[in-house]
Design an enzyme around this catalytic site. Structure first.
Site, PDB file in Angstrom:
ATOM      1  N   GLU A 181      38.474  82.925  47.800  1.00  0.00           N
ATOM      2  CA  GLU A 181      39.220  83.126  46.552  1.00  0.00           C
ATOM      3  C   GLU A 181      39.245  84.567  46.050  1.00  0.00           C
ATOM      4  O   GLU A 181      40.156  84.935  45.319  1.00  0.00           O
ATOM      5  CB  GLU A 181      38.708  82.216  45.426  1.00  0.00           C
ATOM      6  CG  GLU A 181      38.976  80.748  45.649  1.00  0.00           C
ATOM      7  CD  GLU A 181      38.593  79.891  44.458  1.00  0.00           C
ATOM      8  OE1 GLU A 181      37.683  80.271  43.706  1.00  0.00           O
ATOM      9  OE2 GLU A 181      39.217  78.832  44.266  1.00  0.00           O
ATOM     10  N   TRP A 198      39.404  70.706  45.021  1.00  0.00           N
ATOM     11  CA  TRP A 198      38.788  70.243  46.267  1.00  0.00           C
ATOM     12  C   TRP A 198      37.305  69.940  46.074  1.00  0.00           C
ATOM     13  O   TRP A 198      36.644  69.470  46.994  1.00  0.00           O
ATOM     14  CB  TRP A 198      38.983  71.258  47.390  1.00  0.00           C
ATOM     15  CG  TRP A 198      38.070  72.455  47.360  1.00  0.00           C
ATOM     16  CD1 TRP A 198      37.635  73.133  46.268  1.00  0.00           C
ATOM     17  CD2 TRP A 198      37.478  73.109  48.488  1.00  0.00           C
ATOM     18  NE1 TRP A 198      36.821  74.176  46.625  1.00  0.00           N
ATOM     19  CE2 TRP A 198      36.711  74.180  47.994  1.00  0.00           C
ATOM     20  CE3 TRP A 198      37.534  72.901  49.860  1.00  0.00           C
ATOM     21  CZ2 TRP A 198      35.997  75.041  48.825  1.00  0.00           C
ATOM     22  CZ3 TRP A 198      36.825  73.767  50.692  1.00  0.00           C
ATOM     23  CH2 TRP A 198      36.078  74.814  50.182  1.00  0.00           C
ATOM     24  N   ASP A 199      36.783  70.179  44.858  1.00  0.00           N
ATOM     25  CA  ASP A 199      35.368  69.903  44.578  1.00  0.00           C
ATOM     26  C   ASP A 199      34.985  68.468  44.935  1.00  0.00           C
ATOM     27  O   ASP A 199      33.811  68.178  45.187  1.00  0.00           O
ATOM     28  CB  ASP A 199      35.058  70.153  43.097  1.00  0.00           C
ATOM     29  CG  ASP A 199      35.356  71.584  42.664  1.00  0.00           C
ATOM     30  OD1 ASP A 199      36.462  72.067  42.955  1.00  0.00           O
ATOM     31  OD2 ASP A 199      34.493  72.211  42.026  1.00  0.00           O
ATOM     32  N   LYS A 240      33.349  85.580  47.414  1.00  0.00           N
ATOM     33  CA  LYS A 240      32.929  84.827  46.224  1.00  0.00           C
ATOM     34  C   LYS A 240      31.986  83.689  46.616  1.00  0.00           C
ATOM     35  O   LYS A 240      31.009  83.404  45.933  1.00  0.00           O
ATOM     36  CB  LYS A 240      34.163  84.269  45.511  1.00  0.00           C
ATOM     37  CG  LYS A 240      33.864  83.405  44.294  1.00  0.00           C
ATOM     38  CD  LYS A 240      35.155  82.890  43.670  1.00  0.00           C
ATOM     39  CE  LYS A 240      34.890  82.014  42.461  1.00  0.00           C
ATOM     40  NZ  LYS A 240      36.142  81.498  41.855  1.00  0.00           N
ATOM     41  N   GLN A 241      32.304  83.027  47.714  1.00  0.00           N
ATOM     42  CA  GLN A 241      31.554  81.847  48.132  1.00  0.00           C
ATOM     43  C   GLN A 241      31.750  81.650  49.622  1.00  0.00           C
ATOM     44  O   GLN A 241      32.458  82.408  50.275  1.00  0.00           O
ATOM     45  CB  GLN A 241      32.046  80.624  47.367  1.00  0.00           C
ATOM     46  CG  GLN A 241      33.529  80.333  47.564  1.00  0.00           C
ATOM     47  CD  GLN A 241      34.024  79.201  46.698  1.00  0.00           C
ATOM     48  OE1 GLN A 241      33.362  78.179  46.558  1.00  0.00           O
ATOM     49  NE2 GLN A 241      35.190  79.370  46.093  1.00  0.00           N
TER      50      GLN A 241
END
Length: 821
Positions: free
Chosen positions: A517, A378-379, A637-638
């Site tokens: 994630e 998905w980047d 994580k993000q």
């Protein structure tokens, strides 16, 4: 326009360039040779043109743990299986193609030169971003005291995608005599860039033939072992004196190495007189459009290619044309300016107009290494905005990579018992799910399960990308022919995974993993998956609204056959309407919950772990080694919840929540931002991009600090050595987008181009050019005013909103807007 600096501003950033320094605003320079940082420098000195890219490895070195020469071709994959512990592990990788670089040299009959064993006097690397040229200069002294200067210039031709070239100038500084050069092509390369892949089968190529086709030209052909893609590489090596005249030299076939074809050249050097060895290579594959056969194609290409100087001229012109479109000129610290240009440079080397001619997606680690096996994630969501506003034709081509794999996504959904299209978390050649079931944990020395394929929000990202492309371009034809079908099939999939709760009278989604994630299951649970990830639920409502919009928008645009083919009914559209208004959003303690139950997880001791381990990158592996799991903690994580504020403006988000029946006021948004900023490990390269964006309107100093950290991540390899496996392309594009859209407050929605500028103190001014609905718009912005210039064209007038004031601009208009301080 004038530049207005603010008082008390030094603007000095932290060290961004990881041992490099800006020689000019366009040139990155590394002084000295550092074996420990060689892998990083190879990646950051990669040269590419969107069709192929070659790492900045020393031409005389093979892969040996310090050096890793690698050449990668866009969309070229191969699948292998590895027997491990009685089971077969299947994996598909972006292939390390035959190496065109090899150029070894030695004085007389001495040892072949190596920077690791030779006595280096000087060593410099200089990457010229404007010209797309890597220059290397070294001086070395052999055991007999003979001092030799070597200068190399390298390019991967931007105008002619199949061509690359290396020019090497040898100068004997204090001696005269013989120098032997071996020029070759190495087909014996394997995929060995990832330490965790050590247990896997890594040989993707079988060499078919090697031969000398002309007195100065060699040819190697290979085929991938499973995908059966033929690759041909030819190289022409000529010798000239310092004045450019051909020098006759003796040549002999190089022997003794399997899957290697080469020639040994004997040069006579005279003290102080340079001799130039010029190597021009051509690469083609059986996947390429408009070729008959790869071997004949590369021989033809070499026959038409000029010498290095001719190639350099057309190469620099092609780069200048790209920079005219993509350069974002900043008035900021020199390192910031160069770092942002370096990010733009690597983005354009992985994705260029040549990529648009291929069936290829956005590899998350570029064409710079083998990280993530070259897969598409998905980047791309972080990449598309940069191209939408500069080269929308490339965005369109990259979206077609997804459309061509729509039938595979439909098959995946049917197999799993769903409707619509279930796109894979990791995609490669044919669009099947490439996410492995297991990953090798080097710290534990064992295989561990991987549940990241449960990130169903990848389809949401694709729908978002399609809609944003349309908002910028108004390309109704694309929407009618391709985009609408993807959005509708993704909407169908999302409505087939929701479940209705008659007690709450709301819909929810279970068994998924969110963008975070780290959290893949509830503590102690036997099955993977979480309930009601807020990001996925809210964006599901957003996608369903867009599906309804698409149907209304395309009425009368020859879509009758498409609607009939897709079998869209009023029953289905009523369901989309209902679900889009009744998705559940969990809350706790006055903030949006990342997922149902997140607030009940234990707090994580960030201070203790930072004191012991420093950066928390890889904290999940550390916890596993201690017998624990991130699933136990409020540790992200993000960005997850905060991705909502990255993708949607606060106004859009409030409207979406109101439609869902929730009151999302300012204090709730602020509390949610504070809550998750305090609980993020920034374990992903994308994390600081989203958090920087969110903070841009709230705490500009923190936003700028996050921006600098995002700029530095790959350039200084702050992620513990991962950059040697390839750049993080989404994060690099994200920094460009932060400057381009975030700090200008640029939005494209509701048929309007919005500007709400708020530059950080350290960014004094910026200049950019944008393509919006057929208009090229010159943007000049500082802390005092915004100036817009629309270049002459035939496009229809556009609606522009600057800080709430609406204007209609036509081609040729120039407007200046004073900004409130």
């Amino acid at each position: 326009m004038g530049l207005h600096r603010l008082p008390g501003d030094t603007g000095a950033p932290q060290r961004l360039l990881g041992g490099g320094r800006p020689s000019t605003g366009w040139t990155l320079r590394y002084d000295g040779y550092d074996p420990g940082r060689e892998g990083l420098r190879e990646v950051l000195c990669t040269l590419g043109n969107g069709y192929l890219a070659t790492r900045g490895a020393a031409a005389e070195c093979q892969a040996d743990g310090v050096h890793y020469p690698g050449t990668y071709l866009s969309g070229l994959y191969n699948r292998l299986t590895t027997p491990i512990d009685g089971r077969l592990i299947e994996h598909e990788h972006l292939v390390n193609a035959p190496n065109w670089l090899p150029l070894r040299f030695r004085v007389a009959d001495g040892d072949w030169f190596s920077p690791d064993t030779g006595h280096l006097i000087d060593h410099q690397l200089e990457l010229d971003l404007r010209a797309g040229v890597l220059t290397r200069v070294l001086r070395w002294c052999d055991r007999s005291g003979r001092l030799t200067r070597v200068q190399q210039r390298r390019l991967v031709h931007l105008a002619t995608p199949h061509i690359a070239a290396l020019e090497t100038t040898f100068t004997a500084e204090n001696w005269s005599g013989g120098l032997q050069v071996c020029t070759g092509i190495d087909g014996g390369v394997v995929n060995a860039n990832l330490p965790e892949d050590a247990p896997l089968t890594r040989a993707h190529l079988h060499t078919e033939q090697t031969r000398i086709t002309d007195h100065d030209t060699i040819l190697l052909t290979a085929v991938t072992t499973q995908s059966r893609i033929r690759i041909a590489v030819a190289a022409r090596t000529r010798v000239r004196d310092g004045a450019g005249h051909d020098v006759p030299v003796s040549r002999a076939p190089h022997s003794g190495e399997a899957s290697f074809v080469g020639q040994d050249l004997d040069l006579d050097l005279v003290e102080g007189r340079p001799v130039v060895v010029e190597k021009v290579a051509a690469i083609a594959t059986s996947r390429d459009p408009a070729i008959s056969e790869p071997a004949s194609a590369v021989c033809t290409a070499l026959g038409r290619a000029g010498d290095f100087f001719d190639l350099l001229v057309t190469h620099e012109r092609a780069w200048q044309r790209l920079w005219d479109l993509f350069d974002l000129t900043l008035d900021a610290d020199d390192e910031v300016t160069l770092a942002l240009r370096l990010h733009t440079f690597h983005l354009l080397q992985a994705l260029s107009p040549h990529t648009a001619q291929l069936d290829a997606g956005v590899p998350a680690r570029g064409l710079h290494g083998e990280g993530y096996h070259g897969h598409v994630f998905w980047d791309e969501m972080f990449v598309f905005p940069v191209f939408n506003l500069r080269m929308p034709s490339l965005s369109r081509a990259l979206l077609l990579y997804r459309w061509r794999r729509l039938e595979q996504a439909r098959h995946a959904a049917r197999t799993a018992g769903y409707r619509g299209a279930m796109f894979p978390w990791q995609s490669a050649s044919d669009g099947r799910e490439e996410t492995p079931d297991e990953l090798f944990d080097r710290r534990l020395g064992q295989w561990i399960p991987d549940f990241s394929h449960l990130q169903r929000h990848v389809g949401i990202a694709i729908a978002y990308d399609v809609w944003q492309y349309y908002q910028v371009t108004a390309d109704v034809d694309f929407l009618a022919e391709y985009g609408a079908e993807m959005i509708i099939e993704i909407a169908r999939f999302l409505t087939s995974i929701v479940a209705y709760d008659p007690v709450e009278e709301r819909y929810g989604i279970a068994g998924i993993v969110g963008p975070d994630e780290y959290h893949t299951a509830y503590p102690g649970a036997r099955d993977a998956g979480l309930r009601d990830n807020a990001y996925t639920n809210v964006m599901t409502a957003w996608v369903l609204r867009r599906a309804l919009d698409v149907i209304n928008l395309l009425t009368g645009h020859h879509c009758g056959l498409l609607w009939e083919q897709l079998g869209i009914s009023e029953v289905e559209t009523r369901l989309w309407e209902q679900v889009s208004r009744r998705m559940r959003v969990p809350f706790h303690d006055g903030v949006i919950s990342q997922f149902d139950g997140y607030g009940q997880l234990a707090e994580f001791d960030f201070d203790a772990y930072r004191a012991r381990y420093g950066d928390l990158v890889g904290i999940d592996a550390i916890l596993r080694a201690q017998g624990m799991s991130p699933n136990q903690y409020q540790l992200s994580k993000q960005a997850d919840v905060l991705m909502l504020l990255y993708l949607l403006s606060a106004e859009e988000l409030r409207d979406l929540f109101a439609r869902l029946g929730y009151d999302l006021d300012g204090p709730t948004i602020e509390a949610t931002v504070r809550y998750y900023l305090a609980r993020v490990a920034h374990g992903s390269s994308l994390s600081r991009i989203a958090h920087c964006w969110v903070q841009a309107r709230a705490v500009r100093e923190q936003s700028w600090a996050l921006f600098l950290q995002a700029l530095r991540a790959d350039l200084d390899d702050t992620r513990g050595g991962s950059t040697r496996e390839g750049v993080h392309l989404g994060a690099m594009a994200g920094t460009v987008d932060l400057a381009l859209r975030c700090y200008t407050g640029l939005e494209t929605r509701d048929d309007t181009l919005y500007f709400h500028p708020l530059l950080p103190t350290q960014l004094h001014a910026l200049h950019a050019e944008l393509c919006y609905r057929g208009h090229w718009i010159v943007v000049d912005l500082d802390h005092v005013r915004l100036r817009l210039l629309l270049r002459p064209c035939q496009a229809a007038p556009i609606r522009v909103d600057v800080d709430g004031s609406v204007h209609f601009l036509t081609a040729g208009d120039q407007r200046e807007f004073d900004l409130a301080r």
